[in-house]
Design an enzyme around this catalytic site. Structure first.
Site, short mmCIF file in Angstrom:
data_model
loop_
_atom_site.label_atom_id
_atom_site.label_comp_id
_atom_site.label_asym_id
_atom_site.label_seq_id
_atom_site.Cartn_x
_atom_site.Cartn_y
_atom_site.Cartn_z
N GLU A 43 60.80 97.34 52.77
CA GLU A 43 59.90 98.02 51.83
C GLU A 43 58.48 97.45 51.86
O GLU A 43 57.57 98.01 51.27
CB GLU A 43 60.48 97.95 50.41
CG GLU A 43 60.33 96.63 49.67
CD GLU A 43 61.34 95.55 50.06
OE1 GLU A 43 62.07 95.74 51.06
OE2 GLU A 43 61.40 94.51 49.36
N HIS A 88 62.65 92.45 54.52
CA HIS A 88 62.18 93.39 53.49
C HIS A 88 61.51 94.61 54.13
O HIS A 88 60.29 94.63 54.27
CB HIS A 88 61.14 92.70 52.60
CG HIS A 88 61.70 91.71 51.65
ND1 HIS A 88 62.11 92.04 50.38
CD2 HIS A 88 61.91 90.37 51.76
CE1 HIS A 88 62.55 90.96 49.76
NE2 HIS A 88 62.44 89.93 50.57
N CYS A 101 67.58 91.43 50.71
CA CYS A 101 67.32 90.04 50.32
C CYS A 101 68.26 89.64 49.18
O CYS A 101 69.46 89.51 49.41
CB CYS A 101 65.85 89.87 49.95
SG CYS A 101 65.30 88.15 49.96
#
Lengths: 221, 727
Positions: A197, A195, A87
C-alpha cells in the site's frame, strides 16, 4: 468490489491500506473496529493492516488474533472470502492460525525500513496475478518482527504447493527460505511483511504495490 | 510528608537559591508545606520558567501574516492554505530537547522525548504527520558512546514506529564536547483545520477538569529539576527520574483526543509534560485567569499510597488534562473507554485564581496563581561576548583531493546515516515524497497537491567559534534546505542547547546565537513560532558547544514541482549559484578538522542579503521548471555536495580544476544546480558553470579521479563499521 479494513488498537497503516484500496478499486473500504462481531454484508476482501496492535507488547499479533472480530474473519476465510494481511496483519493471521508459521524478531535485531527487492514466486494467486512469475519487484518493508519461521516439513509443503508467493531477493530479516509472503491452502488468504500500500503512485517512489490491488480488483470485481 | 519541616537543606535540594525562597515565602504569604515547595520548585525551574533565557528570547521575531500562534502555546501554528476539502489548514510544529534523560537511559530518554513532542502537537488538535530529530553525540570511541547512539536511535524508532508517525529525517553530528552530554532534540509536525485548533486556557467557572490517558506512577519525579542542573558523576543515581514511554497508549490517546476534538465538547486541553500535573494545571489556570480545585483522591494512580507530592510531581507519560463543557462528560468518557484509556473527573474550574488541592478531605496546597507565575525568577545573567577568532592564514594545498574527499565522505559527520534512518519507519502514512538523505524531507498534505518540507540544522562548531555568525548560519541553512526542495520557507522552531548560564562566557554564547538567529529570521521573513531552551548541558564543568538546533518548515504548493538533489541525467551542466569571494573559506571547515586535525579560524560569514537573493533566484528557477537537480552547499563544501548529488543519482561528474579552498571551502549562501547542457539563464546573482554530469567517477581537472563505487563504499560503509565495533 466490497472491502473492509479491520482496525485494531495500535493499527497504524489502516488508513494507508484503505486509501490504496479506494484509489485502485474506486470504492472506499468499510473500516471495522476490532470489537465488531459482524462484517459488512457481502464483503469480498478483508484487509488486516500494519502497525503495532497492542504495542507488540506480547508476541506481535497475539492479542489481536483473539479480538472479537477475528472469529468473523476466520469464518469468512473458510467461506473463501479474500483476506490480505500486511505486516502486523500477517502476524495476526499466523497467530490466528489462518496461515502457518510465525514471525520472529529480525535476525539483525533492529527495526528495518527500506525498499526491498522481492521475487514473485507464484503469480497464479488472486493477489499476485498482475505480476510476472519470477519477476523482481520493489516493495518497502518496515518491521521489527519479520523473520518468518516454520519447521522444515511445513516449509517443504509450502514450497511444494506453490504457497510461497513472494521471496526476498536480498537479505532483510533472516526469514526461512527468504519467505516474504505466503497463502493458505485454498489460496484466498495472503500474509506478507512488505507494504504494497505504500507504493501506489509514482510520487511515493514506485508503483509496484499497486498491481496487487489491481489483481484483486480483477479477481473480485 | 506535607508536614515535614522545611529546612534550608530541603529548600536547596529543591533547587532554590536563598533569595528565590524568600520571594516564594512572600508570594505565598507564609512558609510553604512540602507539596507547595515542590510545586514552586518545578514551576520556577529553569526548564519551566526560562528564567535565564526569557529576556533574550524576546529578541526573536515571531510574527508574520501567516503565523497563527507563535511562542507561548504548546507549539507554533502557521497557515498553509486550503486543505483537501477546501477548508483552511494549519501546520503545527515544535522541537524539544530530551538531553539529560537520554544520557542516563538512552532508549527511554529518547523515546519519551518523541512522545512528549508528539503530545505538544496533537494537544493543539493536529494529527502528527512527521517526526524529525537533531542528534549530537560525542566521539564514537568515547566511553559508552556507541551504547548511547544505539539506544537513542532505537528509542526514537521504537516510539515513532509504534505510534505510526513517520520519522522522515534529521541530522546527526559528533564532537568531543558531547562526550559527557549528548543532545537529543525531537521535532513533530502536525496538520489541523484552522477552525479545529485547541488552546490551553481554562475557562468557565464550574466546568469539569478531566484527566485522561495513562495512570500516574512514581516515575520521573523531579525530571524538570534534573534538566535544570549540571551533570556530575552522581547523575547515574538519577536514573529513577527518567520516565518510561508507552507508545501504544500514546497512539490510543492520539486517536481518542482527535475523535473528541471533532466534537465541540472541549474548552481547553493541555498535555502533561515536564512537571506533569503541576505544570499542566498551573498553565491552564494561569492562561485562563481562573482558579482550579483538584481532588487528588480522583487521580488514577498506578501504585498504592501515592502521596500528593508524588502525584503532582510525577512525569508519567501519555497523560492529558482537559476542561470540558458542562454535561459533556459522559459523551467524552465513552470515547476514551472505547480506546481503553483512563478517564476521570478530578476537579473543576473556579474563580479564585488559586490552585487548591485536596486529599482525603484536607486542603493540602493552596497557592495564588498570579504570584506563582508573575514572581517567577527572571535573570539578566552576566554575559561576555565570545572573542573573535584570529584569521586562519594560509592553508597548504591538498596533495590529493581524491583521498581527502574519500576521507571526508566517510567521516562521522558526513557518512551516510542510513544505519540510523532505516531503523525509523519513514514511510508510514504513505505521504512521504522525499525520504531521509535529501536536503529536506517532503511530506504530502494528505489528499492534496501540497506538501510540507521539513529540515533540522545547526553547525555547532561555527556557533562555538562565533555565536552570532553561527546563529545566523543555523537559520540560513534551514532556509536554504527548504528552498532546495522547492518549498517556500515559512517559519522555524528552535531548540537552544547550551551549557551553564551562570557562567558569563556561556551566557555570551547564548546571547550571541539568539542575536544572530534574530538577524537571519528578519532578513529571510522567517519567524520563530515555537521553541525550547535546554541549559546546564555540562558534565563536571565542561560545557557542550553552543547548539541552537533549528527546525524549518516550508510549503510546496504543487509537489510535482518539488526538487531533489540527485543527478537526473548525464551530460547536464552543473552550475554554482550564489557565493563569491567567500567560496574558498576554510576556517572551521570540516576539511580543516578531519584532514588537518585543526579547529581554527573564524567560521564563514553569512551575508543575509546575498543569501536571500540567491535563494529567491533558485526558487524562481525551480518554480519555472528550469532545473533538474538542486543541492545546497554546506559541510564539506562544493566537492562534497557534488559527490552527494552523484551518489544519489548514480551518475558521475567532471569538474573544472579546483584548489583546496574551492573544493572544500564552506562559503555560505550557495547552491549547486543542474540544467540540460547548453541551457543558460540570466542570473541576478553570481552563477558559474563548474562541470558536467556523466561517467562513473568524480573527475576534477586533469589530476584527480575517484570512482563513485569507492566513494559509495566509503560513504555507506563508515557508519555501520563504526557501530559494529560496539563492545
Amino acid at each position: 468490489m466490497k472491502s473492509a479494513v479491520i482496525v485494531f488498537p495500535g493499527s497504524n497503516c489502516d488508513r494507508d491500506l484503505a486509501v490504496a484500496i479506494r484509489d485502485v478499486t474506486g470504492t472506499a473500504p468499510t473500516m471495522v473496529w476490532h470489537r465488531e462481531t459482524a462484517l459488512p454484508e457481502g464483503v469480498d476482501l478483508i484487509a488486516l493492516p500494519g502497525g503495532f496492535s497492542y504495542g507488540d507488547y506480547l508476541r506481535s499479533g497475539a492479542m489481536s488474533a483473539r479480538s472479537p472480530v477475528m472469529a468473523e474473519v476466520i469464518a469468512a476465510a473458510a467461506r473463501g472470502v479474500a483476506v490480505l494481511g500486511v505486516c502486523n496483519g500477517f502476524q495476526v493471521l499466523t497467530e490466528a492460525g489462518l496461515l502457518p508459521g510465525a514471525l520472529m524478531r529480525n535476525a539483525g535485531l533492529d527495526f528495518v525500513c527500506r525498499d526491498v527487492k522481492l521475487t514473485v514466486a507464484n503469480s497464479q494467486t488472486m493477489f499476485s496475478s498482475r505480476y510476472d512469475a519470477g519477476a523482481t519487484i520493489t516493495i518497502p518493508v518496515a518491521h521489527h518482527d519479520g523473520n518468518y519461521f516454520a519447521d522444515a516439513e511445513t516449509l517443504d509443503r509450502l514450497e511444494g504447493e506453490g504457497r510461497v508467493v513472494f521471496r526476498y531477493a536480498e537479505p532483510v530479516n533472516g526469514s526461512a527460505r527468504d519467505i516474504a509472503g505466503v497463502v493458505n491452502a485454498q489460496g484466498n488468504v495472503l500474509g506478507l511483511m512488505p507494504h504494497p500500500e505504500r507504493l501506489i503512485e509514482a510520487e511515493q517512489g514506485g508503483t509496484d504495490g499497486r498491481r496487487m490491488f489491481e489483481g484483486l480488483l480483477a479477481a473480485l470485481g | 510528608m506535607s508536614h515535614a519541616e522545611i529546612t534550608p537543606a530541603i529548600v536547596a535540594e529543591h533547587g532554590f537559591t536563598p533569595d528565590e525562597y524568600d520571594v516564594l515565602v512572600a508570594s505565598l504569604g507564609r512558609v510553604p508545606n512540602m507539596l507547595e515547595l515542590g510545586i514552586f520548585s518545578v514551576m520556577w525551574s529553569e526548564h519551566c520558567s526560562y528564567k535565564s533565557s526569557r529576556i533574550h528570547l524576546a529578541k526573536l521575531p515571531t510574527k508574520a501574516p501567516w503565523v497563527i500562534h507563535g511562542p507561548g502555546e504548546n507549539a507554533g501554528v502557521i497557515d498553509i492554505g486550503a486543505g483537501p476539502d477546501g477548508a483552511p489548514m494549519a501546520a503545527i510544529f515544535k522541537m524539544e530537547s530530551h538531553n539529560h534523560p537520554s544520557f542516563i537511559e538512552p532508549y527511554q530518554g529518547a523515546a519519551t522525548g518523541v512522545g512528549g513532542i508528539l503530545r505538544d502537537v496533537f494537544t493543539m488538535g493536529a494529527r502528527p504527520v512527521a517526526n524529525m530529530n537533531a542528534l549530537r553525540f560525542g566521539r564514537p570511541d568515547a566511553p559508552k558512546m556507541r551504547h548511547l547512539i544505539k539506544g537513542v536511535v532505537a528509542g526514537i524508532g521504537g516510539y515513532g514506529n509504534c505510534v505510526g508517525v513517520p520519522t522522515v529525517g534529521g541530522e546527526t553530528n559528533f564532537h568531543a564536547s558531547y562526550d559527557g552530554n549528548i543532545l537529543v532534540n525531537a521535532m513533530t509536525v502536525g496538520t489541523a483545520r484552522q477552525d479545529k485548533i485547541f488552546l490551553s486556557a481554562a475557562a468557565g467557572v464550574g466546568n469539569p477538569m478531566i484527566y485522561v490517558g495513562s495512570k500516574t506512577g512514581r516515575d520521573g519525579i523531579h525530571g524538570a529539576t534534573m534538566a535544570s542542573a549540571e551533570f556530575t558523576e552522581e547523575s547515574e543515581d538519577k536514573r529513577p527520574t527518567v520516565q518510561v514511554g508507552d507508545p501504544f497508549t500514546e497512539k490510543l490517546l492520539i486517536e481518542a483526543c482527535l475523535e473528541l476534538m471533532a466534537s465541540d465538547a472541549i474548552v481547553a486541553i493541555q498535555d502533561m509534560g515536564a512537571a506533569g500535573l503541576t505544570s499542566s494545571s498551573v498553565e491552564m489556570a494561569s492562561k485562563g485567569g481562573v482558579g482550579l480545585r483538584l481532588d487528588l483522591d480522583k487521580v488514577p494512580c498506578r501504585e498504592d499510597r501515592m502521596t500528593p507530592y508524588e502525584m503532582m510531581l510525577s512525569e508519567s507519560q501519555e497523560r492529558m488534562l482537559m476542561v470540558l463543557k458542562p454535561g459533556r462528560e459522559a459523551f467524552a468518557e465513552a470515547i476514551f473507554h472505547k480506546w481503553e484509556l483512563d478517564f476521570a473527573v478530578i476537579g473543576e474550574v473556579t474563580d479564585t485564581e488559586r490552585l487548591v488541592l485536596t486529599f482525603h478531605g484536607d486542603t493540602v496546597a493552596d497557592i495564588p496563581l498570579g504570584p506563582l507565575a508573575d514572581n517567577a525568577p527572571k535573570y539578566d545573567r552576566a554575559h561576555v561576548p565570545t572573542p573573535k577568532r584570529a584569521p586562519l592564514g594560509a592553508v597548504s594545498e591538498s596533495t590529493d583531493l581524491g583521498a581527502d574527499l574519500l576521507k571526508l565522505m566517510a567521516c562521522p559527520d558526513l557518512a551516510s546515516k542510513r544505519w540510523i534512518w532505516e531503523q525509523y519507519d519513514h514511510m508510514v502514512g504513505a505521504d512521504t515524497l522525499q525520504r531521509p538523505g535529501g536536503d529536506a524531507a517532503v511530506v504530502r498534505l494528505h489528499g492534496t497537491q501540497k506538501a510540507l518540507a521539513i529540515t533540522t540544522d545547526c553547525t555547532p562548531r561555527y556557533c562555538f567559534a562565533d555565536p552570532y555568525e553561527g546563529g545566523k548560519q543555523a537559520v540560513a541553512e534551514t532556509w536554504r534546505n527548504l528552498i532546495a526542495v522547492g518549498a517556500l520557507p515559512l517559519a522555524i522552531t528552535d531548540c537552544m542547547n547550551f551549557g551553564n548560564p551562570q557562567r558569563p562566557e556561556i551566557m555570551g554564547q547564548f546571547v550571541g546565537c539568539i542575536e544572530g538567529m534574530a538577524a537571519a529570521c528578519k532578513a529571510l521573513d522567517y519567524p520563530v513560532v515555537s521553541g525550547n531552551v535546554s541549559l546546564y548541558n555540562e558534565t563536571n564543568g565542561t560545557g557542550i558547544m553552543p547548539t541552537p538546533a533549528i527546525g524549518g518548515v516550508g510549503l510546496i504548493e504543487d509537489y510535482t514541482k518539488s526538487m531533489s538533489l540527485a543527478f537526473k541525467a548525464v551530460e547536464q551542466d552543473i552550475w554554482l549559484i550564489g557565493g563569491g569571494d567567500t567560496d574558498t573559506h576554510l576556517g572551521q571547515s570540516l576539511y580543516l578538522r578531519e584532514c588537518l586535525g585543526r579547529e581554527d579560524g573564524p567560521p564563514p560569514a553569512v551575508d543575509l542579503a546575498a543569501e536571500r537573493a540567491a535563494g529567491d533566484f533558485v526558487a524562481m528557477l525551480i518554480g519555472t521548471g528550469q532545473l533538474t537537480a538542486v543541492h545546497d552547499i554546506s559541510d564539506g563544501g562544493l566537492l562534497v555536495a557534488v559527490t552527494e548529488m552523484a551518489l544519489a543519482g548514480n551518475i558521475g561528474a567532471t569538474l573544472f580544476d579546483l584548489d583546496t579552498g574551492g573544493a572544500f571551502g564552506e562559503g555560505q549562501g550557495r547552491y549547486l544546480v543542474t540544467l540540460p547542457a547548453a541551457n543558460v539563464v540570466d542570473a541576478p546573482v553570481p552563477m558559474r558553470r563548474v562541470g558536467r554530469t556523466g561517467g562513473d567517477s568524480i573527475i576534477i581537472g586533469a589530476k584527480t579521479k575517484v570512482k563513485l563505487a569507492d566513494l559509495r563504499a566509503a560513504h555507506e560503509g563508515a557508519f555501520p563499521a563504526m557501530m559494529r565495533d560496539e563492545i
